[in-house]
Design a protein around this motif. Structure first.
Motif, PDB file in Angstrom:
ATOM      1  N   ASN A 243      20.018   1.986  12.264  1.00  0.00           N
ATOM      2  CA  ASN A 243      18.720   2.512  12.813  1.00  0.00           C
ATOM      3  C   ASN A 243      17.467   1.141  13.230  1.00  0.00           C
ATOM      4  OD1 ASN A 243      19.576   4.762  11.890  1.00  0.00           O
ATOM      5  ND2 ASN A 243      19.278   4.534   9.721  1.00  0.00           N
ATOM      6  N   LEU A 245      15.061  -0.811  15.845  1.00  0.00           N
ATOM      7  CA  LEU A 245      14.405  -0.235  17.234  1.00  0.00           C
ATOM      8  C   LEU A 245      14.254  -1.595  18.442  1.00  0.00           C
ATOM      9  CD1 LEU A 245      12.031   1.147  15.730  1.00  0.00           C
ATOM     10  CD2 LEU A 245      13.556   3.023  16.124  1.00  0.00           C
ATOM     11  N   PHE A 344       4.565   5.526  17.020  1.00  0.00           N
ATOM     12  CA  PHE A 344       5.884   5.734  16.931  1.00  0.00           C
ATOM     13  C   PHE A 344       6.815   6.974  18.104  1.00  0.00           C
ATOM     14  CE2 PHE A 344      10.572   6.618  14.742  1.00  0.00           C
ATOM     15  CZ  PHE A 344      10.514   5.249  14.505  1.00  0.00           C
ATOM     16  N   ASN A 348       8.889   5.352  21.564  1.00  0.00           N
ATOM     17  CA  ASN A 348      10.351   5.868  21.320  1.00  0.00           C
ATOM     18  C   ASN A 348      10.025   6.666  23.434  1.00  0.00           C
ATOM     19  OD1 ASN A 348      12.325   5.567  19.610  1.00  0.00           O
ATOM     20  ND2 ASN A 348      10.227   5.917  18.373  1.00  0.00           N
ATOM     21  N   GLU A 351      10.020   4.094  25.932  1.00  0.00           N
ATOM     22  CA  GLU A 351      11.079   3.866  25.960  1.00  0.00           C
ATOM     23  C   GLU A 351      12.513   5.065  27.463  1.00  0.00           C
ATOM     24  OE1 GLU A 351      15.076   1.421  23.468  1.00  0.00           O
ATOM     25  OE2 GLU A 351      13.770   2.940  22.550  1.00  0.00           O
ATOM     26  N   MET A 358      17.155   6.100  24.085  1.00  0.00           N
ATOM     27  CA  MET A 358      16.390   5.323  23.054  1.00  0.00           C
ATOM     28  C   MET A 358      17.136   5.797  22.057  1.00  0.00           C
ATOM     29  SD  MET A 358      13.969   8.760  21.502  1.00  0.00           S
ATOM     30  CE  MET A 358      13.107   9.573  23.136  1.00  0.00           C
ATOM     31  N   SER A 359      16.994   5.059  21.009  1.00  0.00           N
ATOM     32  CA  SER A 359      17.857   4.753  18.956  1.00  0.00           C
ATOM     33  C   SER A 359      17.756   6.204  18.332  1.00  0.00           C
ATOM     34  CB  SER A 359      17.122   3.999  18.514  1.00  0.00           C
ATOM     35  OG  SER A 359      15.913   4.361  18.025  1.00  0.00           O
ATOM     36  N   ARG A 361      17.740   6.786  15.558  1.00  0.00           N
ATOM     37  CA  ARG A 361      16.349   7.370  14.619  1.00  0.00           C
ATOM     38  C   ARG A 361      15.327   7.783  16.148  1.00  0.00           C
ATOM     39  NH1 ARG A 361      15.824   8.539   9.851  1.00  0.00           N
ATOM     40  NH2 ARG A 361      18.065   6.808   9.710  1.00  0.00           N
ATOM     41  N   GLY A 362      14.978   6.713  16.473  1.00  0.00           N
ATOM     42  CA  GLY A 362      14.030   7.425  17.706  1.00  0.00           C
ATOM     43  C   GLY A 362      14.196   8.912  17.833  1.00  0.00           C
ATOM     44  N   TYR A 425      11.384   1.987   9.202  1.00  0.00           N
ATOM     45  CA  TYR A 425      11.782   1.526   9.896  1.00  0.00           C
ATOM     46  C   TYR A 425      10.982   0.461  10.986  1.00  0.00           C
ATOM     47  CZ  TYR A 425      14.930   4.462   8.390  1.00  0.00           C
ATOM     48  OH  TYR A 425      15.898   5.083   7.637  1.00  0.00           O
ATOM     49  N   ASP A 426      10.317   0.285  11.310  1.00  0.00           N
ATOM     50  CA  ASP A 426       8.964  -0.590  11.789  1.00  0.00           C
ATOM     51  C   ASP A 426       7.724  -1.210  10.899  1.00  0.00           C
ATOM     52  OD1 ASP A 426       8.815  -2.212  14.433  1.00  0.00           O
ATOM     53  OD2 ASP A 426       6.722  -0.386  15.453  1.00  0.00           O
ATOM     54  N   TYR A 431       8.696  -3.019  17.214  1.00  0.00           N
ATOM     55  CA  TYR A 431       9.408  -1.463  18.480  1.00  0.00           C
ATOM     56  C   TYR A 431       7.745  -0.986  18.834  1.00  0.00           C
ATOM     57  CZ  TYR A 431      10.743   2.057  20.058  1.00  0.00           C
ATOM     58  OH  TYR A 431      11.330   3.253  21.417  1.00  0.00           O
TER      59      TYR A 431
END
Length: 483
Positions: A243, A245, A344, A348, A351, A358-359, A361-362, A425-426, A431
């Motif tokens: 998970n 980033l 957030f 994403n 990115e 993109m991850s 999670r994103g 997560y950040d 991130y």
């Protein structure tokens, strides 16, 4: 009498574990590998008139085809390359070569199946046989304990049944040789440039802020697997870090090579088995296979439900009132540009726009924000991802979007609180500030919730909301309290 076979490569751009190629070589005296750059994929429009595929997808696909051509040449073969509509090109090539059979990969997506049926019909008129091969999943469709027409629509019971009652077939080695006849000038046809394919080459350039360069091709795929699993020894921590980033190795990043077929899921599974035998077997190592099972699940679900996945209310016909008015369209454009005012989400999306990636999670968070918090038709988001992702796969993309929108394979209709997710997560906002440098001077609590800045604090930190960074579309904290 000698037999000639055409191998129509689609989303299976590899020579390892490729039943389509192996069976053609086994059955025919002469084999002509063929790849058609589909003009509709590269320059055509999809749902809501969004581009079907973006420049980064096109760049990756082009690199993969170039690499496939070199791999086939190493085996004594050649790759015939064409640009056009495969529904016309494949039968025409088969006729020109006086081919007896066309071998092809079959996939569950509706457009791919329609193309396959159109090609098969034209080939039948020319008395050319067709051999279809299932090569895109970990488990073979014929090995499912329950036929795909009757499989569970919920992942966990389906997964447990498959793990209990089915086996993964062995990965096939590449053929020793590919006996391609002399194709003359046709065999020397150049691979189209990105511009030829209708893409702006400048949009495909690598962004050094990205997690990985994502070079297309089987060679790069196998190198990435070697680096991640064996050299870096990251598999032992996969579940724990997946998970993340930022950075190349928090997850496998195999998705692009799997989507384009440069990497076989069965080969990945075999490498996981070998790693577990030689190094360590734990929940983390299993979790990579678990993710491959999720990928399989959506492929088989598409085979079962087809075009229902593209309906606004999904495969379960869940009645929801999606916003589609002009105000919703304007809000969607801000979401797509990474200008919602929710860091957030915006980080994403920026990115994605800058790198094509993109991850996981994103993806879950931005999808939930569009569908749940904004109430905008989720299909706009899915179509936007289609036009941007370097690892676009129709079943994975649309299946996951429908799932998150509450109209797919999960009846719980959960949502993600993107503010809580960001802080979990950040926590240090590394991130967010990586992709939103205008917020780099803020403490983490404000980098995630800049609307809490007073005018004095905006002056102190040099961030003018509404000018340096947009004010949010709505009162985000109140929205989540009321969801």
């Amino acid at each position: 009498m000698s037999e000639t076979a055409v191998v129509w490569f689609r989303d299976d751009l590899r020579v390892h574990d490729n039943e389509t190629l192996v069976e053609a070589v086994r059955a025919a005296d002469e084999v002509v590998p063929l790849y058609v750059f589909d003009e509709r994929e590269h320059a055509g429009a999809g749902m809501f008139d969004r581009p079907k595929k973006g420049a980064r997808w096109g760049r990756f696909r082009r690199e993969a085809v170039l690499d496939l051509r070199e791999s086939l040449r190493d085996l004594g073969g050649e790759l015939l390359v064409r640009h056009g509509d495969p529904r016309a090109v494949v039968p025409a090539v088969a006729e020109t070569l006086d081919a007896d059979t066309v071998h092809l990969q079959t996939k569950p997506a509706t457009e791919e199946l329609a193309d396959e049926h159109a090609v098969k019909s034209l080939l039948a008129e020319r008395d050319v046989g067709v051999e279809r091969h299932w090569t895109h999943t970990l488990y073979h469709v014929d090995d499912l304990p329950t036929p795909y027409t009757d499989i569970q629509d919920t992942f966990t019971p389906w997964r447990k049944e498959v793990e209990r009652e089915a086996a993964v077939r062995d990965s096939l080695p590449a053929p020793e040789t590919v006996p391609t006849p002399d194709l003359g000038e046709a065999g020397d046809a150049a691979v189209p440039t990105l511009a030829d394919l209708g893409h702006d080459p400048d949009e495909a350039t690598a962004d050094d802020r990205g997690v990985l360069a994502f070079e297309g091709g089987e060679t790069a795929a196998l190198e990435r697997l070697e680096d991640y699993v064996w050299t870096g020894d990251h598999l032992r921590n996969y579940k724990e870090t997946r998970n993340g980033l930022l950075g190349a190795d928090y997850s496998s990043k195999f998705s692009a090579w799997l989507a384009h077929g440069c990497l076989s899921p069965r080969y990945v599974h075999a490498e996981v088995d070998r790693y577990e035998d030689e190094r360590v077997s734990n929940e983390d190592t299993y979790w990579l296979v678990f993710e491959l099972l999720w990928r399989d699940f959506f492929q088989f679900q598409f085979l079962k439900h087809g075009a229902d996945f593209f309906a606004p209310n999904g495969i379960r016909d869940v009645r929801k009132e999606w916003r589609r008015d002009e105000e919703a369209r304007e809000a969607f454009e801000r979401w797509a540009a990474g200008e919602t005012g929710v860091p957030f989400v915006d980080a994403n999306m920026r990115e994605l726009n800058a790198t094509g990636y993109m991850s996981n999670r994103g993806r879950q968070n931005v999808a939930s924000f569009l569908a749940d918090a904004m109430g905008v038709d989720w299909r706009l988001g899915a179509a936007y991802f289609e036009s941007r992702l370097v690892d676009y796969d129709v079943a994975s993309n649309w299946g996951n979007w429908a799932y998150q929108a509450g109209v797919g394979n999960d009846s719980r209709d959960n949502y993600f609180d993107v503010l809580g997710q960001a802080e979990r997560y950040d926590p240090g906002a590394e991130y967010v500030t990586h992709w939103l440098p205008e917020l780099a001077g803020l403490p983490a609590e404000y980098a995630h919730r800049p609307w809490r800045l007073s005018e004095a604090e905006q002056a102190e930190y040099g961030v003018d909301l509404g000018r340096d960074y947009p004010a949010p579309l709505f009162d985000v904290e109140a929205r989540y309290r009321n969801l």
